[in-house]
Design a protein around this motif. Structure first.
Motif, PDB file in Angstrom:
ATOM      1  N   PHE A 118       0.826  -1.207   0.000  1.00  0.00           N
ATOM      2  CA  PHE A 118       0.000   0.000   0.000  1.00  0.00           C
ATOM      3  C   PHE A 118       0.856   1.251   0.000  1.00  0.00           C
ATOM      4  O   PHE A 118       1.977   1.252   0.529  1.00  0.00           O
ATOM      5  N   VAL A 119       0.307   2.313  -0.595  1.00  0.00           N
ATOM      6  CA  VAL A 119       0.959   3.624  -0.553  1.00  0.00           C
ATOM      7  C   VAL A 119      -0.083   4.647  -0.108  1.00  0.00           C
ATOM      8  O   VAL A 119      -1.273   4.533  -0.422  1.00  0.00           O
ATOM      9  N   PHE A 120       0.380   5.651   0.649  1.00  0.00           N
ATOM     10  CA  PHE A 120      -0.506   6.724   1.103  1.00  0.00           C
ATOM     11  C   PHE A 120      -0.470   7.813   0.041  1.00  0.00           C
ATOM     12  O   PHE A 120       0.598   8.310  -0.321  1.00  0.00           O
ATOM     13  N   CYS A 121      -1.648   8.178  -0.474  1.00  0.00           N
ATOM     14  CA  CYS A 121      -1.718   9.085  -1.620  1.00  0.00           C
ATOM     15  C   CYS A 121      -2.712  10.225  -1.416  1.00  0.00           C
ATOM     16  O   CYS A 121      -3.739  10.062  -0.751  1.00  0.00           O
ATOM     17  N   VAL A 122      -2.377  11.349  -2.041  1.00  0.00           N
ATOM     18  CA  VAL A 122      -3.300  12.493  -2.110  1.00  0.00           C
ATOM     19  C   VAL A 122      -3.161  13.118  -3.485  1.00  0.00           C
ATOM     20  O   VAL A 122      -2.177  12.888  -4.200  1.00  0.00           O
ATOM     21  N   ALA A 123      -4.142  13.930  -3.852  1.00  0.00           N
ATOM     22  CA  ALA A 123      -4.060  14.675  -5.105  1.00  0.00           C
ATOM     23  C   ALA A 123      -3.021  15.784  -4.964  1.00  0.00           C
ATOM     24  O   ALA A 123      -2.763  16.259  -3.851  1.00  0.00           O
ATOM     25  N   PRO A 124      -2.408  16.230  -6.061  1.00  0.00           N
ATOM     26  CA  PRO A 124      -1.378  17.273  -5.982  1.00  0.00           C
ATOM     27  C   PRO A 124      -1.853  18.562  -5.305  1.00  0.00           C
ATOM     28  O   PRO A 124      -1.058  19.262  -4.672  1.00  0.00           O
ATOM     29  N   ARG A 125      -3.142  18.873  -5.425  1.00  0.00           N
ATOM     30  CA  ARG A 125      -3.658  20.120  -4.839  1.00  0.00           C
ATOM     31  C   ARG A 125      -4.180  19.928  -3.413  1.00  0.00           C
ATOM     32  O   ARG A 125      -4.656  20.883  -2.794  1.00  0.00           O
ATOM     33  N   HIS A 126      -4.121  18.701  -2.898  1.00  0.00           N
ATOM     34  CA  HIS A 126      -4.584  18.442  -1.537  1.00  0.00           C
ATOM     35  C   HIS A 126      -3.603  19.070  -0.548  1.00  0.00           C
ATOM     36  O   HIS A 126      -2.382  19.088  -0.792  1.00  0.00           O
ATOM     37  N   PRO A 127      -4.068  19.613   0.580  1.00  0.00           N
ATOM     38  CA  PRO A 127      -3.169  20.244   1.557  1.00  0.00           C
ATOM     39  C   PRO A 127      -2.021  19.347   2.019  1.00  0.00           C
ATOM     40  O   PRO A 127      -0.923  19.835   2.288  1.00  0.00           O
ATOM     41  N   LEU A 128      -2.254  18.034   2.094  1.00  0.00           N
ATOM     42  CA  LEU A 128      -1.197  17.128   2.558  1.00  0.00           C
ATOM     43  C   LEU A 128      -0.083  16.944   1.524  1.00  0.00           C
ATOM     44  O   LEU A 128       1.003  16.466   1.868  1.00  0.00           O
ATOM     45  N   ALA A 129      -0.341  17.314   0.268  1.00  0.00           N
ATOM     46  CA  ALA A 129       0.669  17.128  -0.774  1.00  0.00           C
ATOM     47  C   ALA A 129       1.928  17.937  -0.465  1.00  0.00           C
ATOM     48  O   ALA A 129       3.045  17.514  -0.781  1.00  0.00           O
ATOM     49  N   ALA A 130       1.736  19.115   0.143  1.00  0.00           N
ATOM     50  CA  ALA A 130       2.879  19.990   0.434  1.00  0.00           C
ATOM     51  C   ALA A 130       3.368  19.856   1.871  1.00  0.00           C
ATOM     52  O   ALA A 130       4.324  20.536   2.273  1.00  0.00           O
ATOM     53  N   ALA A 131       2.721  18.997   2.662  1.00  0.00           N
ATOM     54  CA  ALA A 131       3.110  18.846   4.075  1.00  0.00           C
ATOM     55  C   ALA A 131       4.437  18.110   4.187  1.00  0.00           C
ATOM     56  O   ALA A 131       4.733  17.213   3.384  1.00  0.00           O
ATOM     57  N   PRO A 132       5.278  18.474   5.166  1.00  0.00           N
ATOM     58  CA  PRO A 132       6.572  17.815   5.330  1.00  0.00           C
ATOM     59  C   PRO A 132       6.414  16.333   5.693  1.00  0.00           C
ATOM     60  O   PRO A 132       5.469  15.945   6.382  1.00  0.00           O
ATOM     61  N   GLU A 133       7.362  15.542   5.218  1.00  0.00           N
ATOM     62  CA  GLU A 133       7.345  14.103   5.482  1.00  0.00           C
ATOM     63  C   GLU A 133       8.378  13.735   6.560  1.00  0.00           C
ATOM     64  O   GLU A 133       9.364  14.457   6.728  1.00  0.00           O
ATOM     65  N   PRO A 134       8.141  12.634   7.245  1.00  0.00           N
ATOM     66  CA  PRO A 134       6.974  11.754   7.139  1.00  0.00           C
ATOM     67  C   PRO A 134       5.751  12.382   7.810  1.00  0.00           C
ATOM     68  O   PRO A 134       5.877  13.092   8.798  1.00  0.00           O
ATOM     69  N   LEU A 135       4.575  12.115   7.228  1.00  0.00           N
ATOM     70  CA  LEU A 135       3.342  12.655   7.795  1.00  0.00           C
ATOM     71  C   LEU A 135       3.053  11.992   9.143  1.00  0.00           C
ATOM     72  O   LEU A 135       3.087  10.766   9.256  1.00  0.00           O
ATOM     73  N   GLU A 136       2.742  12.784  10.126  1.00  0.00           N
ATOM     74  CA  GLU A 136       2.392  12.254  11.440  1.00  0.00           C
ATOM     75  C   GLU A 136       0.887  12.036  11.523  1.00  0.00           C
ATOM     76  O   GLU A 136       0.109  12.681  10.821  1.00  0.00           O
ATOM     77  N   SER A 137       0.497  11.148  12.396  1.00  0.00           N
ATOM     78  CA  SER A 137      -0.928  10.838  12.557  1.00  0.00           C
ATOM     79  C   SER A 137      -1.721  12.083  12.932  1.00  0.00           C
ATOM     80  O   SER A 137      -2.856  12.273  12.476  1.00  0.00           O
ATOM     81  N   ASP A 138      -1.148  12.961  13.757  1.00  0.00           N
ATOM     82  CA  ASP A 138      -1.844  14.176  14.179  1.00  0.00           C
ATOM     83  C   ASP A 138      -2.115  15.098  13.000  1.00  0.00           C
ATOM     84  O   ASP A 138      -3.079  15.878  13.021  1.00  0.00           O
ATOM     85  N   THR A 139      -1.287  15.014  11.974  1.00  0.00           N
ATOM     86  CA  THR A 139      -1.497  15.821  10.767  1.00  0.00           C
ATOM     87  C   THR A 139      -2.552  15.180   9.874  1.00  0.00           C
ATOM     88  O   THR A 139      -3.459  15.842   9.377  1.00  0.00           O
ATOM     89  N   ILE A 140      -2.437  13.876   9.684  1.00  0.00           N
ATOM     90  CA  ILE A 140      -3.363  13.156   8.792  1.00  0.00           C
ATOM     91  C   ILE A 140      -4.789  13.226   9.308  1.00  0.00           C
ATOM     92  O   ILE A 140      -5.740  13.392   8.527  1.00  0.00           O
ATOM     93  N   ILE A 141      -4.962  13.123  10.608  1.00  0.00           N
ATOM     94  CA  ILE A 141      -6.307  13.020  11.186  1.00  0.00           C
ATOM     95  C   ILE A 141      -7.135  14.285  10.950  1.00  0.00           C
ATOM     96  O   ILE A 141      -8.361  14.262  11.033  1.00  0.00           O
ATOM     97  N   ARG A 142      -6.480  15.384  10.614  1.00  0.00           N
ATOM     98  CA  ARG A 142      -7.204  16.635  10.375  1.00  0.00           C
ATOM     99  C   ARG A 142      -7.824  16.678   8.973  1.00  0.00           C
ATOM    100  O   ARG A 142      -8.518  17.640   8.629  1.00  0.00           O
ATOM    101  N   HIS A 143      -7.583  15.633   8.189  1.00  0.00           N
ATOM    102  CA  HIS A 143      -8.076  15.606   6.810  1.00  0.00           C
ATOM    103  C   HIS A 143      -8.959  14.381   6.578  1.00  0.00           C
ATOM    104  O   HIS A 143      -8.713  13.313   7.127  1.00  0.00           O
ATOM    105  N   ARG A 144      -9.951  14.560   5.759  1.00  0.00           N
ATOM    106  CA  ARG A 144     -10.917  13.473   5.515  1.00  0.00           C
ATOM    107  C   ARG A 144     -10.264  12.306   4.777  1.00  0.00           C
ATOM    108  O   ARG A 144      -9.493  12.485   3.838  1.00  0.00           O
ATOM    109  N   ALA A 145     -10.614  11.113   5.219  1.00  0.00           N
ATOM    110  CA  ALA A 145     -10.134   9.883   4.581  1.00  0.00           C
ATOM    111  C   ALA A 145     -11.215   9.336   3.658  1.00  0.00           C
ATOM    112  O   ALA A 145     -12.412   9.508   3.901  1.00  0.00           O
ATOM    113  N   ILE A 146     -10.785   8.677   2.598  1.00  0.00           N
ATOM    114  CA  ILE A 146     -11.711   7.968   1.703  1.00  0.00           C
ATOM    115  C   ILE A 146     -11.617   6.486   2.039  1.00  0.00           C
ATOM    116  O   ILE A 146     -10.522   5.909   2.067  1.00  0.00           O
ATOM    117  N   ALA A 147     -12.749   5.880   2.327  1.00  0.00           N
ATOM    118  CA  ALA A 147     -12.779   4.463   2.703  1.00  0.00           C
ATOM    119  C   ALA A 147     -13.752   3.706   1.819  1.00  0.00           C
ATOM    120  O   ALA A 147     -14.663   4.290   1.222  1.00  0.00           O
TER     121      ALA A 147
END
Length: 310
Positions: free
Chosen positions: A173-202
């Motif tokens: 598996f790979v964690f993915c977002v669209a290029p214009r999504h806010p997480l695309a420009a977020a520093p890596e590695p993404l922390e759970s506290d950062t990811i949780i602020r954004h909606r997940a697709i399930a």
């Protein structure tokens, strides 16, 4: 005259063809023989089955009710005859195959075409399953063969000894977002506290009776749930949310710049997938499919992902 399958078949044919004469031609009998059958049936049941006042044979309300229920019996009789022939020939009437969403159905086509070439009398029925849906299909009897089973074998399957499992292949598996999504420009590695602020697709599980579970979601995270893996990919490409995707499904979109792969602080482990079957249902069709699945390149192909990703 007792209510027999032959009498019900006569009733059905007359209703479908609209007249005693047309029904007689289909059945290879003379019209008077059909009239006699219907008249005896009416006498025994003490009801009028046909309104004979017009040109066409029209069923009465009682006749319609008898026909509706009679067709159920005729179908059941046909299915019983098929099952008897199945036992005699060794070929299943129907082989039900549950396919997990991570197995792209495009990759099933060569197997289906190969099966068609042997002209087997078995019809195939496929179901689309998500998460524990394939296990559920196998355990509930909805499927005879399941592809893409999670490595987390339900206790009921493990304890019963009624099922056999073999490795299908590893799923990454790979964690993915669209290029214009806010997480695309977020520093890596993404922390759970950062990811949780954004909606997940399930993708919603298709399991009916097994306990519901989710994979790759954070507790309390806003979630948009869709029905298929293809819909999940489309939503993430559209920037509607983030989430983990099978690498084989995500890689073409990453290569085309439609998705951005992001490293996360907590990596998702590789999922060793399996295929499994109900031992009691091993007829010739199931044996054919199992023999093909023993070939490593066949198993590998099933996990390659979509052939064309737009």
């Amino acid at each position: 005259m007792a209510l027999t399958l032959d009498a019900l078949a006569v009733l059905d044919t007359i209703a479908r063809r609209g007249s005693f004469a047309a029904a007689a031609v289909e059945l290879g009998k003379v019209p008077s023989a059909l009239s006699y059958t219907v008249r005896r049936l009416e006498e025994d049941l003490d009801v009028l089955l046909f309104d004979r006042r017009g040109k066409h044979a029209r069923l009465t309300a009682a006749g319609l009710e008898l026909l509706d229920q009679g067709r159920v019996l005729l179908q059941a009789a046909d299915e019983l005859a098929c099952r008897v022939r199945e036992v005699a020939s060794g070929w299943e009437v129907e082989l039900r195959i549950a396919v997990d969403a991570v197995v792209c159905f495009d990759r099933m086509l060569p197997l289906i075409q190969d099966f068609d070439r042997i002209s087997a009398p078995t019809r195939l029925r496929f179901s689309y399953e998500v998460l524990d849906g394939a296990w559920d299909a196998l355990l509930s009897g909805r499927a005879d063969l399941a592809l893409g089973l999670s490595s987390e074998t339900p206790p009921a399957a493990f304890a019963s000894g009624l099922y056999s499992m073999r490795p299908l292949g590893d799923l990454r598996f790979v964690f993915c977002v669209a290029p214009r999504h806010p997480l695309a420009a977020a520093p890596e590695p993404l922390e759970s506290d950062t990811i949780i602020r954004h909606r997940a697709i399930a993708v919603a599980s298709t399991a009916h009776s097994l306990p519901s579970r989710s994979v790759g979601l954070l507790s309390g995270q806003d979630t948009l749930t869709v029905a298929t893996l293809e819909q999940k990919v489309a939503m993430q490409v559209a920037g509607a949310g983030c989430g983990w995707l099978p690498e084989s499904f995500a890689r073409p979109h990453i290569a085309a710049g439609r998705l951005v792969e992001k490293r996360t602080q907590q990596a998702r482990p590789v999922d060793p997938l399996q295929y499994g079957w109900r031992r009691a249902r091993r007829g010739k069709a199931l044996s054919w499919w199992l023999s093909r699945l023993e070939v490593a390149r066949v198993r590998k192909r099933l996990l390659l992902g979509p052939e064309h990703a737009h």
